[in-house]
Write a protein that holds these residues in place. Sequence first.
Motif, PDB file in Angstrom:
ATOM      1  N   LEU A 140      15.370  21.533  17.283  1.00  0.00           N
ATOM      2  CA  LEU A 140      14.556  21.252  18.473  1.00  0.00           C
ATOM      3  C   LEU A 140      13.102  21.688  18.271  1.00  0.00           C
ATOM      4  O   LEU A 140      12.167  20.975  18.631  1.00  0.00           O
ATOM      5  CB  LEU A 140      15.149  21.975  19.690  1.00  0.00           C
ATOM      6  CG  LEU A 140      16.436  21.390  20.261  1.00  0.00           C
ATOM      7  CD1 LEU A 140      16.975  22.271  21.373  1.00  0.00           C
ATOM      8  CD2 LEU A 140      16.200  19.986  20.793  1.00  0.00           C
ATOM      9  N   SER A 141      12.938  22.860  17.675  1.00  0.00           N
ATOM     10  CA  SER A 141      11.577  23.378  17.484  1.00  0.00           C
ATOM     11  C   SER A 141      10.816  22.551  16.455  1.00  0.00           C
ATOM     12  O   SER A 141       9.613  22.325  16.585  1.00  0.00           O
ATOM     13  CB  SER A 141      11.617  24.828  17.024  1.00  0.00           C
ATOM     14  OG  SER A 141      12.454  25.559  17.865  1.00  0.00           O
ATOM     15  N   MET A 142      11.552  22.124  15.445  1.00  0.00           N
ATOM     16  CA  MET A 142      10.947  21.301  14.386  1.00  0.00           C
ATOM     17  C   MET A 142      10.373  20.011  14.983  1.00  0.00           C
ATOM     18  O   MET A 142       9.296  19.568  14.611  1.00  0.00           O
ATOM     19  CB  MET A 142      12.043  20.951  13.377  1.00  0.00           C
ATOM     20  CG  MET A 142      11.609  21.025  11.944  1.00  0.00           C
ATOM     21  SD  MET A 142      12.985  20.565  10.897  1.00  0.00           S
ATOM     22  CE  MET A 142      13.862  22.090  10.737  1.00  0.00           C
ATOM     23  N   SER A 143      11.125  19.414  15.898  1.00  0.00           N
ATOM     24  CA  SER A 143      10.634  18.160  16.491  1.00  0.00           C
ATOM     25  C   SER A 143       9.595  18.438  17.565  1.00  0.00           C
ATOM     26  O   SER A 143       8.653  17.664  17.739  1.00  0.00           O
ATOM     27  CB  SER A 143      11.802  17.362  17.071  1.00  0.00           C
ATOM     28  OG  SER A 143      12.195  17.879  18.306  1.00  0.00           O
ATOM     29  N   ALA A 144       9.762  19.572  18.273  1.00  0.00           N
ATOM     30  CA  ALA A 144       8.843  19.871  19.386  1.00  0.00           C
ATOM     31  C   ALA A 144       7.401  19.990  18.904  1.00  0.00           C
ATOM     32  O   ALA A 144       6.476  19.594  19.609  1.00  0.00           O
ATOM     33  CB  ALA A 144       9.273  21.155  20.082  1.00  0.00           C
ATOM     34  N   ILE A 145       7.228  20.538  17.724  1.00  0.00           N
ATOM     35  CA  ILE A 145       5.856  20.755  17.245  1.00  0.00           C
ATOM     36  C   ILE A 145       5.111  19.442  17.058  1.00  0.00           C
ATOM     37  O   ILE A 145       3.885  19.408  17.060  1.00  0.00           O
ATOM     38  CB  ILE A 145       5.872  21.588  15.926  1.00  0.00           C
ATOM     39  CG1 ILE A 145       4.497  22.178  15.641  1.00  0.00           C
ATOM     40  CG2 ILE A 145       6.362  20.787  14.755  1.00  0.00           C
ATOM     41  CD1 ILE A 145       4.022  23.139  16.683  1.00  0.00           C
ATOM     42  N   MET A 146       5.862  18.347  16.932  1.00  0.00           N
ATOM     43  CA  MET A 146       5.187  17.048  16.795  1.00  0.00           C
ATOM     44  C   MET A 146       5.345  16.172  18.036  1.00  0.00           C
ATOM     45  O   MET A 146       4.450  15.389  18.353  1.00  0.00           O
ATOM     46  CB  MET A 146       5.754  16.300  15.581  1.00  0.00           C
ATOM     47  CG  MET A 146       5.289  16.862  14.273  1.00  0.00           C
ATOM     48  SD  MET A 146       5.714  15.798  12.900  1.00  0.00           S
ATOM     49  CE  MET A 146       7.449  16.117  12.749  1.00  0.00           C
ATOM     50  N   PHE A 147       6.485  16.301  18.713  1.00  0.00           N
ATOM     51  CA  PHE A 147       6.784  15.304  19.735  1.00  0.00           C
ATOM     52  C   PHE A 147       6.673  15.788  21.178  1.00  0.00           C
ATOM     53  O   PHE A 147       6.874  14.998  22.097  1.00  0.00           O
ATOM     54  CB  PHE A 147       8.178  14.709  19.486  1.00  0.00           C
ATOM     55  CG  PHE A 147       8.329  14.157  18.095  1.00  0.00           C
ATOM     56  CD1 PHE A 147       7.353  13.348  17.544  1.00  0.00           C
ATOM     57  CD2 PHE A 147       9.432  14.463  17.313  1.00  0.00           C
ATOM     58  CE1 PHE A 147       7.463  12.855  16.257  1.00  0.00           C
ATOM     59  CE2 PHE A 147       9.565  13.967  16.017  1.00  0.00           C
ATOM     60  CZ  PHE A 147       8.567  13.160  15.490  1.00  0.00           C
TER      61      PHE A 147
END
Lengths: 908, 73
Positions: free
Chosen positions: A257-264
Amino acid sequence: MFNPLVVLFILLIYFGLLFILAQWVEGKSALSMRIAGSPLVYSLSLAVYCTSWTYYGSVGKAVTSGMLFTTVYIGPTLGIILWWQIMRRMVRIKNRYHITSIADFISARYDRSVSLAAMAACAALVGSTPYIALQIKSVVATFNIIAGDPGPTTSWVRDQIGPLSVILMIGFTIIFGVRKLDPTERHQGMITAVAAESIIKLTAFLACGIFITYVAHNGIADLFSDTRAMGIDLNKVITLSGPVDTPYSTWATYLLLSMSAIMFLPRQFHVSVVENGNEKHIATAMWLFPLYMLLITIFVVPIAMEGLRVGFDKSMADTFVLKLPMWYNRPWLALFVYIGGVSAAISMVMISSMTLSTMLTNHILLPIIRAIKPLEPLRRHLLRLKWFSVALVIVVGYWFNLAVGDSFMLVNMGMISFAAALQFAPCILGGLFWERGNKIGAQLALTGGIGTWFYTLVIPAFAKNDWAFQSIVSNGPLGIEILKPEALFGMNSMDPLSQSVFWSMLINTGLYVTGSMLFEAKATGMTLARDFVHILESSDKQPYRAGEATINLTSKTKTIVETLTHYVTKSDAGTMFVSSIRRAGLSGRRKVSLNELAELLGEVEKTLTGAVGAAEAHSAVMSADVYTDEERAKLSNMYAEILADLKLTPGELKKRVDYHKERESLLSNQAKNLEQRVKARTVDLEAANRELEAFSYYVSHDLRTPLRAIDGFSQALIEDYGDKLDAEGLDFLNRVRNASQRMGEIIDDILSMSRMSRMEVEREPIDLGEIMLEIVQTFREREPDAKTEIEIQANLKIDADPRLVRILLENLVGNAWKFSADKETPRITFGTEEAMGTTWFVIRDNGAGFDMQYGDKLFQAFSRLHTQEEFEGTGIGLAIVDRVVRKHGGTVRAEGKTDQGAAFFFTL
Amino acid sequence: MNRFVTFFKSQGFAILLFHAGVLLFSWPILSLATESGETYIFKHLLIGWAIIVALLVVVGQCILRGDKSDKGD
């Protein structure tokens, strides 16, 4: 404890200073532009990721879930490793398509779908609301901690801090970010303010951590030791994911979730993609931002330990970072920490509400306004619509906080938003790397993914406070247990968040792939897909829209005029600039496109060339700091894009250029050959002509001897034997003589023409009147009884060959004399007349004239308009006139009317 | 030096580092740290994280350096 009004006053001063900073940057001085455009500011602005959730919630999460909080920062660190491959694509696409938000990005990729943009905007709005609620909650909660209640006079501030915060947040967001419309959707002032806030929150958190670890204790080991001494089992606190049954799946889910949150996350997309002014800044952000996250979390565990050690309740762990300085009686440190926390919350709310207002306005409100005709006048109030959207987003966030805020710890609310942002991942990543991905696939994916997210995460969140939802969560809808939101399809081997992420991603990705495989994209969609997927290959493309006027001409004017004043006076520089503007067709324009700016500079260079020469002018214009780095990159990429649009590799282009050069060279050689051949042919023709003339001369000359013999012997025959011949015989002999004499005249004329043809024109100043007078005298001597009146204009001087001119005039005067002889008062005039813009020499007579329909035959050899009986002649005279005139490079023409005279016009 | 720069800025290295990072912060490596005691997981995470940040510094610098030398060419 501080007086609430004092805290409020200090906060207002702090934000006033930030506003001044933003204004200074917006003023676009050289220094402010350099700072705002630096990779440092870009990297620090990304720290808007670290909201009050990070600031306060990390400690709370560390107390309840051990090291799980680190996933929220380690995940982005891992994701950032691939940024040069992913983020660079997104930035280039943003630049090329002028993307303004994450919804815009998805829409642009999938055939500019309005419905997809609206869906993405709705998803972003719904997904961000809990996060905004979280920030409001933190501001309100921490204010009540930092501000004591000294009495009834100021208690209203504590009571109304919620609505007051909402009003201040709306005000700050509008003032900082949506004060005016910016077509580029870049807000360098606001971003610099956010970067400053990032420094404040990091410094404040580190100050608290350093105080706890190194002032209150002698380092981490000492702190841990003291904590153990208080009977706290560190093994139960420093765990992987807290007291959950499935620690590794929870850990992995948080990482993902955090990996995607930083971009999305919409705000992260905004600061990292939309606000990116130079893709090279990504390289700096790739290490600076992870370092920032490492620093801001490094003291989380010590603070958590200390909070537990001093006896704070675990349920209050979110506020340990603020309460500890107060517990240690360090009010100013506490106030500093509070300001850091407010910075974290406000920066997130500002960026989120700004980008959400853009999405809400552009993709939801405007399409609605367009669809409902009575609402159309609202389109003229775009700025006010944005303000309304900002207010709406923040107010809804506040409402969400009131509705469910008390039932959640901060970090859990943040994860709901993260899970929403993850729903964008298949569409965006698929759109970047999979050409086949299409609009229908994306629509299905977003619908399925967001629906599952809402059902499995948001409804359970509401269920904490709402009985109706509690029933669905406990028993499933209509009592169908298999559909229980937190154990969908009977999955209870994972925590609710993990199972929500699992199902939503399975459905989202599955529908995206299935939809894209089953349905074909339109041609336009396929072109966009190809462009998105191959964005890195097609060149370093940055914004290129030749027709889009986004550059403020006023800001460039000063620089250009200053450059010109290096060479000319200020007033002259102004005049030169105005004339350049006029020539570039930009009069009255305030904004210009990059193309137009380049053309304007070209005109300025041309103008300056007149004063200082081409090389210096070029050098001056090139060295003028007119283009920003971004514009320079755009311009460079514009040329690259033109190259790409040609569908040629640089190698192919070079080949084609070489081919055209070679072709040009061949054509040039061919032209030279042709010219040489023409010259050779001309020489041959001239030789042949000379031979022909020589031949005709010799033939004519040799014919004269037998003709003289015929004439002579015919005369002798008449004289010697005339008495022996009858009348008929004498008549025949006379006819023979006449014919031979006429033939002799023709031969004389031919010889005359032939001689004239061989003569080279030797020009000298002559007076045509004098020559004419001599000729007329000859005629008068030959025919003394003639009554012809002659009128010659004085001063008919010209450079011409006197021998040829004499021949010309003899023929023309001879004609006029002959054809007017029958008139009662023959009259010949010679002078000049203006016609057709030229001065003509004209010989007029009042003789027999001619019919103009035969005018074109006049100058042909042996062509006669009258019979021999009417007027004698050979038909050679005017042909000779024509040749003389042509030899001089002049023109001859005739005008006449039967029995009303003729006029011959000529130039030499 | 150029080979060093090319290696660190390459897509292959980025993917390798990404996978190494994922492995470093996932099961089973994490389980080993967890079972080793209270402070091991703390140290493991912070040191592992710091190493990745340090490598990202190198990657970032190599990208910028590579970009400059590309332009120089």
